[in-house]
Design a protein around this motif. Structure first.
Motif, PDB file in Angstrom:
ATOM      1  N   PRO A 163       0.858  -1.238   0.118  1.00  0.00           N
ATOM      2  CA  PRO A 163      -0.186   0.076   0.091  1.00  0.00           C
ATOM      3  C   PRO A 163       1.045   1.272   0.026  1.00  0.00           C
ATOM      4  N   GLY A 241      -3.920  -2.522   4.543  1.00  0.00           N
ATOM      5  CA  GLY A 241      -3.355  -1.272   4.206  1.00  0.00           C
ATOM      6  C   GLY A 241      -4.543  -0.432   3.326  1.00  0.00           C
ATOM      7  N   ARG A 242      -4.679   0.761   3.667  1.00  0.00           N
ATOM      8  CA  ARG A 242      -5.367   1.572   2.608  1.00  0.00           C
ATOM      9  C   ARG A 242      -4.768   1.863   1.588  1.00  0.00           C
ATOM     10  N   ARG A 243      -5.488   1.482   0.102  1.00  0.00           N
ATOM     11  CA  ARG A 243      -4.914   1.683  -0.952  1.00  0.00           C
ATOM     12  C   ARG A 243      -5.878   2.666  -1.832  1.00  0.00           C
ATOM     13  N   ASP A 244      -6.904   3.134  -1.147  1.00  0.00           N
ATOM     14  CA  ASP A 244      -7.682   4.199  -1.532  1.00  0.00           C
ATOM     15  C   ASP A 244      -7.228   5.668  -1.271  1.00  0.00           C
ATOM     16  N   ASN A 245      -6.274   5.626  -0.388  1.00  0.00           N
ATOM     17  CA  ASN A 245      -5.813   7.181  -0.077  1.00  0.00           C
ATOM     18  C   ASN A 245      -4.388   7.175   0.539  1.00  0.00           C
ATOM     19  N   LYS A 246      -3.249   7.828  -0.256  1.00  0.00           N
ATOM     20  CA  LYS A 246      -2.132   7.364  -0.091  1.00  0.00           C
ATOM     21  C   LYS A 246      -1.524   8.093   1.247  1.00  0.00           C
ATOM     22  N   LYS A 248      -3.221   7.940   3.970  1.00  0.00           N
ATOM     23  CA  LYS A 248      -3.830   6.939   4.962  1.00  0.00           C
ATOM     24  C   LYS A 248      -3.227   5.366   4.770  1.00  0.00           C
ATOM     25  N   ALA A 249      -2.102   5.566   3.784  1.00  0.00           N
ATOM     26  CA  ALA A 249      -1.667   4.004   3.417  1.00  0.00           C
ATOM     27  C   ALA A 249      -0.524   3.311   4.214  1.00  0.00           C
ATOM     28  N   THR A 254      -2.844   1.963   9.536  1.00  0.00           N
ATOM     29  CA  THR A 254      -3.437   0.642   9.768  1.00  0.00           C
ATOM     30  C   THR A 254      -3.574   0.211  11.181  1.00  0.00           C
ATOM     31  N   GLU A 257      -6.023   2.604  13.134  1.00  0.00           N
ATOM     32  CA  GLU A 257      -7.646   2.241  12.471  1.00  0.00           C
ATOM     33  C   GLU A 257      -8.067   0.849  13.160  1.00  0.00           C
ATOM     34  N   HIS A 258      -7.126  -0.053  13.176  1.00  0.00           N
ATOM     35  CA  HIS A 258      -7.483  -1.281  13.835  1.00  0.00           C
ATOM     36  C   HIS A 258      -7.262  -1.625  15.103  1.00  0.00           C
TER      37      HIS A 258
END
Length: 550
Positions: A163, A241-246, A248-249, A254, A257-258
């Motif tokens: 990510p 890992g976030r791949r929609d927003n660099k 937050k990647a 991660t 958030e978790h």
């Protein structure tokens, strides 16, 4: 230091040939910019403001004198005769021609150097303590483990498109000179209650837009399980890992958030599935450790008496010894910093001519080895104390002996708007101005340990979030402004700096540093460091001094 075998060399040579063909096809119009971009990034090649920038890996900061001479030669023939050392212990060429890059990589390959995974969303260069292997309080030398991680992570097919970029650091002492708590994974070699040696594992640290201090995911990991546990962490990150927003990647997001407890559960569950297949056997550990055997030190080095006499005769030499040398586990030896922070010059830069001198001095005084540091200086790790005066004279002649390590003018600085296409503001010119304004040795040494870290954008390549004084360039409607933070640290007492107040206009940056120093001198207790003073009184007294006229 590690030496390539035929497999290493073949792998690097094949990558050079591959990139040579990719570059040829791009220049011939057979590849679009969009197609070429991931290929060049996989080989450390960026496109910056004025020219391409090529970043070359220096694994855990270790270079031979042969490699240093090759770096100097390449910089002279293919660039403008200087290189820039980074906080990841790599170095950068800032002016190569695109069509020359394959040839540069081919030449570097002849001395076992490459640019693989110095960019892109992969596992970057693993870093460690610049004094690894020479410390009396070291549980174990971390360099063989850094090499094991390097071999595991290079070209790892599962982690070639993470990510976001991923950074690992490892140390073998309580003192942290590698900023392990600010890494995606931080490893500390420790002993458990039974005296067994293994690793404490930290995860989720990082700087940039959202600075975060890493947290412990496992207090003790057996040596044989190192790679399997790292792989388990990477697998969980690759999946979550976030791949929609660099922005937050990174794994720090991660983990946040978790939650670390949930991440730990997932990692442990993944680890159970792969642990047995990825165990490190002792034969492989011993194979790598064999490259890092202790040299034959001169037992008579401690008998030298000229070292103390020279200090008594020369105040300048004594000051350099105090500031730019470091204790060594072998009596009669010192480690020596080669300062790349002479006031008036760009921090971290060194010319081809100076590099060649450093290589010669390494051969003559330090067993042919040079180390890069995450603070953008160099180190000669194994110098007899009886040779220090001669070494100091030679370094002084090349303007590489400024006695300013860990002082105000030992500034960590990114290239900023002078080079970087991502930057919002300049950093190098203002860093020069700060160093020149406060370039009084008595004043600097009275102030003591003050770490300024100066970045030209939120990416934070100069680690401004953890500077005792952090300076961040921001853009305000096309104008350059600067945010200050105080009280950060990247060491074992890691902390994120607190914002001082509203942004400062460019023309007031150097004066603002002066106001902060004046406030410190007024507020400190006797022998109290800048960081300790900030932590004791908070930022408000400094804020009042800086914004007094507003």
């Amino acid at each position: 230091m590690y030496q390539y075998d035929k497999y290493d060399q073949t792998m690097v040579d094949q990558r050079v040939a591959q990139f040579r063909d990719q570059t040829r096809r791009f220049l011939a119009g057979e590849l679009t910019e969009e197609q070429f971009r991931p290929l060049r990034l996989a080989n450390g090649l960026y496109i910056q403001i004025h020219a391409p920038m090529l970043r070359i890996a220096v694994p855990y900061g270790m270079m031979s004198s042969v490699q240093v001479r090759k770096i100097a030669d390449v910089a002279r023939r293919y660039d403008k005769g200087f290189v820039h050392f980074t906080t990841r212990t790599n170095f950068q060429l800032n002016w190569p021609k695109l069509e020359d890059v394959p040839e540069i990589l081919a030449e570097l390959a002849t001395v076992q150097m490459h640019a693989i995974q110095t960019s892109g969303n992969d596992i970057r260069n693993t870093t460690t303590d610049q004094f690894a292997g020479i410390l009396a309080d070291e549980v174990e030398d971390p360099r063989p483990w850094a090499e094991i991680i390097r071999q595991w992570s290079t070209f790892h097919p599962e982690f070639a498109y993470l990510p976001r970029k991923f950074k690992i650091a490892i140390i073998g002492t309580k003192e942290d000179r590698a900023a392990t708590q600010l890494h995606d994974i931080g490893l500390r070699i420790v002993k458990n209650k039974d005296g067994d040696v293994g690793f404490e594992v930290l995860v989720g640290g990082g700087l940039g837009r959202t600075p975060v201090i890493g947290v412990q995911i496992r207090p003790f990991l057996e040596k044989e399980d190192l790679l399997s546990y790292l792989e388990a962490i990477l697998r969980v990150y690759n999946r979550l890992g976030r791949r929609d927003n660099k922005y937050k990647a990174r794994i720090k997001i991660t983990v946040r958030e978790h939650g670390i407890n949930h991440i730990r559960e997932l990692v442990e569950a993944e680890w159970v599935q792969i642990r047995e297949q990825l165990k490190l056997d002792q034969k492989e550990i011993d194979r790598v450790k064999a490259f890092f055997t202790e040299p034959e030190y001169d037992a008579s080095a401690a008998e030298d008496t000229s070292f103390e006499a020279m200090q008594a005769d020369s105040e300048e030499f004594a000051r350099w010894v105090k500031q730019n040398t470091f204790k060594h586990k072998i009596p009669g030896y010192k480690a020596v910093y080669v300062s790349l922070k002479k006031p008036g010059l760009a921090p971290g830069d060194i010319t081809s001519e100076q590099l060649e001198v450093v290589a010669d001095l390494a051969d003559e005084f330090s067993l042919g080895e040079v180390r890069a540091t995450h603070t953008q200086n160099l180190v000669l790790a194994d110098v007899k104390q009886g040779d220090l005066y001669a070494l100091w004279l030679r370094l002084s002649a090349e303007e590489l002996a400024t006695p300013n390590i860990n002082t105000l003018t030992d500034i960590i600085c990114c290239p900023g708007l002078d080079y970087c296409g991502l930057a919002n503001a300049t950093s190098i010119p203002l860093s020069k101005q700060i160093a020149e304004r406060f370039d009084d040795q008595d004043y600097l040494h009275d102030l003591g340990d003050i770490k300024i870290k100066f970045s030209g954008c939120m990416n934070g390549c100069a680690h401004q979030s953890v500077g005792h004084i952090g300076i961040l360039g921001v853009d305000k409607k096309g104008e350059e402004w600067y945010q200050f933070t105080l009280g950060g640290s990247a060491e074992e007492d890691a902390s994120i700096g607190e914002r001082l107040g509203k942004a400062i206009p460019k023309e007031d940056v150097v004066d603002t540093v002066g106001h902060l120093l004046d406030a410190y001198v007024d507020l400190r207790y006797e022998d109290e460091s800048f960081l300790a003073t900030v932590r004791r009184v908070g930022v408000d007294p400094f804020k009042e001094r800086v914004y007094a006229d507003n």
